[in-house]
Design an enzyme around this catalytic site. Structure first.
Site, PDB file in Angstrom:
ATOM      1  N   ARG A 121       7.458 -22.321  -8.422  1.00 33.36           N
ATOM      2  CA  ARG A 121       7.265 -22.320  -7.045  1.00 33.36           C
ATOM      3  C   ARG A 121       8.513 -22.521  -6.044  1.00 33.36           C
ATOM      4  NH1 ARG A 121       3.007 -24.962  -9.703  1.00 33.36           N
ATOM      5  NH2 ARG A 121       1.249 -23.860  -9.653  1.00 33.36           N
ATOM      6  N   LYS A 125       2.213 -28.790  -8.684  1.00 35.92           N
ATOM      7  CA  LYS A 125       1.101 -29.232  -7.640  1.00 35.92           C
ATOM      8  C   LYS A 125       0.439 -30.550  -8.458  1.00 35.92           C
ATOM      9  CE  LYS A 125      -0.301 -24.771  -5.703  1.00 35.92           C
ATOM     10  NZ  LYS A 125      -1.152 -23.691  -5.548  1.00 35.92           N
ATOM     11  N   HIS A 165       7.706 -16.352  -3.562  1.00 40.13           N
ATOM     12  CA  HIS A 165       6.562 -16.307  -4.479  1.00 40.13           C
ATOM     13  C   HIS A 165       6.614 -14.803  -5.252  1.00 40.13           C
ATOM     14  CE1 HIS A 165       3.578 -19.042  -5.427  1.00 40.13           C
ATOM     15  NE2 HIS A 165       2.762 -18.215  -5.764  1.00 40.13           N
ATOM     16  N   ARG A 183       8.271 -15.108  -8.369  1.00 35.08           N
ATOM     17  CA  ARG A 183       7.093 -15.965  -9.119  1.00 35.08           C
ATOM     18  C   ARG A 183       6.140 -14.831  -9.907  1.00 35.08           C
ATOM     19  NH1 ARG A 183       4.637 -20.907 -10.774  1.00 35.08           N
ATOM     20  NH2 ARG A 183       2.602 -20.990 -10.451  1.00 35.08           N
ATOM     21  N   HIS A 213      -0.407 -23.140 -14.275  1.00 37.27           N
ATOM     22  CA  HIS A 213      -1.672 -22.956 -13.835  1.00 37.27           C
ATOM     23  C   HIS A 213      -2.654 -23.882 -14.605  1.00 37.27           C
ATOM     24  CE1 HIS A 213      -0.465 -18.630 -12.483  1.00 37.27           C
ATOM     25  NE2 HIS A 213      -0.269 -19.406 -11.305  1.00 37.27           N
ATOM     26  N   TYR A 259      -2.301 -11.461 -13.400  1.00 38.00           N
ATOM     27  CA  TYR A 259      -1.020 -10.685 -13.693  1.00 38.00           C
ATOM     28  C   TYR A 259      -1.464  -9.562 -14.679  1.00 38.00           C
ATOM     29  CZ  TYR A 259       1.111 -14.350 -11.040  1.00 38.00           C
ATOM     30  OH  TYR A 259       1.711 -15.086 -10.141  1.00 38.00           O
TER      31      TYR A 259
END
Length: 317
Positions: free
Chosen positions: A166, A190, A263, A266, A289, A298
């Protein structure tokens, strides 16, 4: 000294609509503190939840939280669509609303949780923009030697695509996070979660050139030795806004869709890996994730691309 009323007491107080709004806003503020202190969510995520809660409180106005029904919440979600919010933003608002009502249950403010019944429409799951391999090559070659900090910009763009990190993760990379000899780097995602991410030869060479030729000069402009890998012209850490602007600048130079963002690289990283036969679980791990469901989008992107190829070239399509 009088005790401060509980959240439930605040909500139950009769009076003017203004007091009801104040009680709701106070509870939303406590909710954000809960996400920050107990859930340890990233600052950017909390900021996004804060914007969602501001929109939510404006919509419910003077209605009490413990009196909202599934119909009220459905009307709220529908209003987001009529306001023209992007599908991804609507989906995030749905998640924020569900999380908020779980918090209300924990605090004893509501007994039932109507937010559990909110259905996210499939159309809200917007397919992320993906660059073709040719577009990626053109984009990564877009910095020129006449650009002031081209070595840094090449390294930065290469890292974005090579790792799928990110924008915030790339900006927070430190020199000590690099293990170039082992071909990987450590990034913090995150919620402060760290992960090791593989990195390819081209990105490694770009980083080494940047560090050898220009990073030292940029670092010398700072009063203290800076830890971040990517530095601005003042010797400070490059922030997300600067990174976003640089990506837009180089995309425009080579004629790529102006809607591109960090992004997008990414998204392209993940899609190209899956197209090459990578295992979905491995891609999930590299992207950081928490849920495999997030990574599965995806597979839908790649399927849509293959469908277009089939329709364009198969004689019986």
């Amino acid at each position: 000294m009088a005790k401060r009323p509980t959240k439930l007491q605040m909500l139950a107080q009769t009076g003017s609509p203004e007091k009801t709004c104040q009680a709701t806003q106070s509870i939303c503020s406590d909710f954000l503190d809960y996400l920050r202190s107990e859930c340890h969510l990233a600052a950017n995520t909390i900021d996004a939840y804060g914007r969602d809660m501001k929109r939510f409180t404006a919509h419910v106005a003077d209605r009490k939280l413990n009196q909202l029904s599934i119909s009220d919440l459905s009307d709220y979600i529908a209003s987001l669509s009529s306001e023209g919010l992007a599908p991804a933003s609507i989906a995030r608002n749905v998640v924020a609303t569900r999380t908020f009502f779980k918090y209300l249950q924990l605090e004893g403010i509501v007994e039932a949780n109507p937010a559990e019944l909110i259905v996210t429409q499939k159309m809200w799951q917007r397919m992320p923009g993906v660059l073709s391999r040719r577009q990626v090559e053109e984009f990564l070659r877009s910095p020129r030697k006449s650009d002031a900090y081209w070595q840094r910009d090449v390294a930065m763009l290469e890292v974005l695509y090579a790792t799928g990190c990110r924008a915030s993760e790339v900006c927070s990379l430190r020199v000590r996070d690099l293990s170039l000899a082992e071909k990987h780097l450590k990034c913090e995602g995150k919620g402060g979660k760290q992960r090791m991410v593989p990195i390819g030869t081209r990105a490694i060479k770009a980083i080494e050139r940047y560090c050898e030729e220009i990073r030292g000069k940029l670092a010398a402009k700072s009063p203290h030795p800076p830890e971040p890998l990517f530095l601005s012209r003042s010797g400070q850490a490059l922030d997300r806004i600067q990174l976003w602007r640089l990506v837009k600048f180089y995309a425009k130079r080579v004629g790529i869709d102006p809607a591109i963002s960090p992004h997008s690289l990414r998204h392209s990283f993940a899609t190209h890996l899956l197209a090459g036969g990578a295992d979905l679980r491995h891609v999930q791990e590299m992207l950081g994730h928490a849920s495999i469901q997030t990574t599965q989008i995806y597979t839908h992107v790649e399927h849509s691309r293959l469908k277009k190829v089939h329709q364009s070239f198969h004689p019986r399509a």
